[in-house]
Write an enzyme that holds these catalytic residues in place. Structure first.
Site, PDB file in Angstrom:
ATOM      1  N   LEU A  42       0.809  -1.226   0.000  1.00 26.75           N
ATOM      2  CA  LEU A  42       0.000   0.000   0.000  1.00 26.75           C
ATOM      3  C   LEU A  42       0.837   1.269   0.000  1.00 26.75           C
ATOM      4  O   LEU A  42       0.314   2.356  -0.245  1.00 26.75           O
ATOM      5  CB  LEU A  42      -0.904   0.026   1.239  1.00 26.75           C
ATOM      6  N   GLU A 109       8.540  14.985   1.383  1.00 24.79           N
ATOM      7  CA  GLU A 109       7.311  14.894   2.184  1.00 24.79           C
ATOM      8  C   GLU A 109       7.493  15.740   3.435  1.00 24.79           C
ATOM      9  O   GLU A 109       8.551  16.340   3.635  1.00 24.79           O
ATOM     10  CB  GLU A 109       7.000  13.436   2.537  1.00 24.79           C
ATOM     11  N   HIS A 224      -2.054   9.393  10.739  1.00 20.62           N
ATOM     12  CA  HIS A 224      -1.749  10.096   9.487  1.00 20.62           C
ATOM     13  C   HIS A 224      -2.746  11.233   9.318  1.00 20.62           C
ATOM     14  O   HIS A 224      -3.948  11.031   9.435  1.00 20.62           O
ATOM     15  CB  HIS A 224      -1.818   9.147   8.285  1.00 20.62           C
ATOM     16  N   ARG A 266       4.086  14.858  10.998  1.00 19.92           N
ATOM     17  CA  ARG A 266       2.718  14.322  10.950  1.00 19.92           C
ATOM     18  C   ARG A 266       1.920  14.575  12.215  1.00 19.92           C
ATOM     19  O   ARG A 266       0.742  14.922  12.149  1.00 19.92           O
ATOM     20  CB  ARG A 266       2.775  12.808  10.727  1.00 19.92           C
ATOM     21  N   HIS A 327      -2.206   5.075  11.569  1.00 16.92           N
ATOM     22  CA  HIS A 327      -1.446   4.767  10.355  1.00 16.92           C
ATOM     23  C   HIS A 327      -0.236   3.878  10.605  1.00 16.92           C
ATOM     24  O   HIS A 327       0.021   2.948   9.859  1.00 16.92           O
ATOM     25  CB  HIS A 327      -1.002   6.086   9.728  1.00 16.92           C
ATOM     26  N   ARG A 362       7.365   8.873  13.385  1.00 18.65           N
ATOM     27  CA  ARG A 362       8.151   8.478  12.209  1.00 18.65           C
ATOM     28  C   ARG A 362       8.205   9.582  11.158  1.00 18.65           C
ATOM     29  O   ARG A 362       7.191  10.181  10.821  1.00 18.65           O
ATOM     30  CB  ARG A 362       7.512   7.241  11.590  1.00 18.65           C
TER      31      ARG A 362
END
Ligand SMILES: Cc1cc2nc3c(=O)[nH]c(=O)nc-3n(C[C@H](O)[C@H](O)[C@H](O)COP(=O)(O)OP(=O)(O)OC[C@H]3O[C@@H](n4cnc5c(N)ncnc54)[C@H](O)[C@@H]3O)c2cc1C
Length: 425
Positions: A42, A109, A224, A266, A327, A362
């Site tokens: 995914l 990101e 997330h 995040r 997430h 993370r």
């Protein structure tokens, strides 16, 4: 059944570990579902790599800062320094990353100071994992058993000698092994809203609790910030990759106003969204991709584009409703720098393990990399210290012990998470 090395899980961690073990060892990989149904398939955004030595300090600092400096510095160092080797291994298996001529194209990101993420459209995980799986299938020493669920460990004198599990017809069996590697992925299946596959229910964590195998940071769970909001129930939540924000997408409240810097870590962005939802009494906020050129949306994010279209939103023309969801699991089975657990002959790699790389949170696109780096280290450590189990044992399976195991394991994991959370308050 008996084998030399048993691997539980067919995501990137399990498969890459198998591929790095000697070809003269018999390896069994079991997986709870179809081999292709893992979170590894995914992964959308990409995989981090050290571009050159000049980027080391920045990559290190970004990882530590995102993790609130609770990361294990040694693990971070190992991950970053092993990244180029892992990428060239992946290319040797046929994995294709986006390139401009011969040069890699890098994307960015949230919380990355520089673009350092390799990608394949918005299906990087599928590209990587399908090549690992195809390669594993060509190896005569690797047997993949699908729809086989581990429900217990075989523990003897403080050592792990394999597992007990059942197939899809609920027929129980034991698989004995000299070494066992737990690569069972995340825990999203025990939450109501998660981006993870529903069958990823933290079974290895439950067994670690049962046998007092050391665990770490069970309450470090990543939410997330952007999953597609839907009224439909029962499915896993569809992730809108962070690289969409990395390429310029903005978050808006119901009045069409921006309320947060979209490229912050995040946890910070997710908290800002929760706050905004609370303030407005809304069930979601909006993500607008209008700053990204339409051609870029179609080439870089074709699957997100299609999925949103299927749900009734054309992301090239309108904002989409998004909401934070469970997430990723930063905590897990405590392992050393070789991915060894506190139990002899037992290793853990990938999302189910905790080597401290991610600290409290993370950094985006570090988890495929971390899973691969530390799965290979497990394979090397097993190989270097290989000693077979000499005793012959007969395993008696008492099926009645497992009648309610799903509920019991879920309860045990949720209770342990809550206990850990309360201990930090
Ligand atoms: C939607 C989404 C997008 C993501 N995007 C990115 C990204 O862009 N970059 C990035 O770095 N990371 C990303 N991640 C995170 C990353 O994909 C995972 O952390 C990583 O793939 C975990 O790999 P794994 O091998 O540990 O576990 P998985 O790939 O989840 O595999 C777990 C395996 O264990 C098996 N298993 C579980 N329990 C049992 C049991 N009891 N018995 C037998 N088998 C069992 C499962 O069937 C499965 O085969 C994303 C995750 C999701 C959900």
């Amino acid at each position: 059944m008996k084998t030399d090395i048993l691997i539980v899980g067919s995501g990137v961690a399990g498969l890459y570990c198998a591929l790095n073990l000697p070809e003269d060892k018999n390896i069994i990989v079991v997986t709870k579902n179809k081999a292709r149904r893992s979170d590894s398939f995914l992964a959308q955004g990409g995989i981090c790599v050290l571009r050159d030595e000049d980027d080391y300090d920045s990559f290190y600092e970004d990882t530590m800062k995102a993790g609130h400096y609770e990361n294990n510095p040694d693990s971070v160092h190992i991950m970053i320094h092993s990244s180029q080797e892992v990428i060239s291994d992946l290319e040797s298996f046929g994995v294709r990353f986006e390139k401009n001529g011969k040069e890699f194209t890098y994307t960015r990101e949230g919380a990355h100071s520089h673009p350092r993420i390799l990608f394949h459209e918005d299906e990087t995980g599928k590209e990587i994992t399908s090549h690992l799986l195809d390669t594993a299938k060509t190896r005569e020493n690797i047997t993949i058993i699908e729809n086989y669920t581990m429900v217990d460990l075989i523990c003897k004198d403080g050592e792990c000698h394999g597992i007990i599990g059942h197939n899809e017809d609920s027929e129980y069996s034991a698989i004995q092994a000299d070494y066992t590697v737990l690569a069972t992925g995340g825990i999203g299946g025990i939450f109501e809203h998660s981006t993870n596959y529903k069958h990823l229910t933290g079974d290895a964590i439950a067994l670690a609790l049962k046998y007092n195998i050391k665990l770490q940071h069970l309450d470090y769970i990543q939410i997330h910030p952007t999953t597609l909001y839907t009224e439909k129930e029962g499915n896993r939540e569809f992730l809108i990759s962070e690289s969409v924000r990395g390429e310029g997408a903005i978050l808006l409240n119901s009045k069409g106003e921006r309320f947060v810097n979209e490229l912050l870590p995040r946890d910070v962005v997710a908290n800002a969204i929760f706050e905004e939802m609370k303030k407005e009494g809304s069930k979601h906020v909006w993500l607008s991709l209008s700053p990204i050129p339409e051609s870029e949306i179609r080439t870089h994010f074709p699957n997100i584009y299609q999925k949103c279209l299927d749900e009734g939103y054309d992301i090239t023309k309108e904002p989409i409703p998004v909401v934070p969801s469970q997430h990723y699991f930063m905590g897990g089975i405590d392992v050393d720098r070789y991915s060894k657990t506190s139990m002899d002959r037992l290793y853990a790699a990938g999302e189910t393990a905790c080597n401290g790389v991610h600290g409290r949170n993370r950094l985006a696109s570090n988890s495929l990399l971390e899973s691969l780096v530390f799965a290979k280290r497990a394979a090397r450590h097993i190989t270097d210290g290989y000693t077979p189990i000499t005793t012959d044992e007969e395993i008696m399976i008492d099926k009645s012990k497992y009648i309610n195991y799903k509920e019991e394991y879920k309860e045990a994991v949720l209770t342990a998470i809550e206990k850990e959370r309360l201990s930090h308050e």
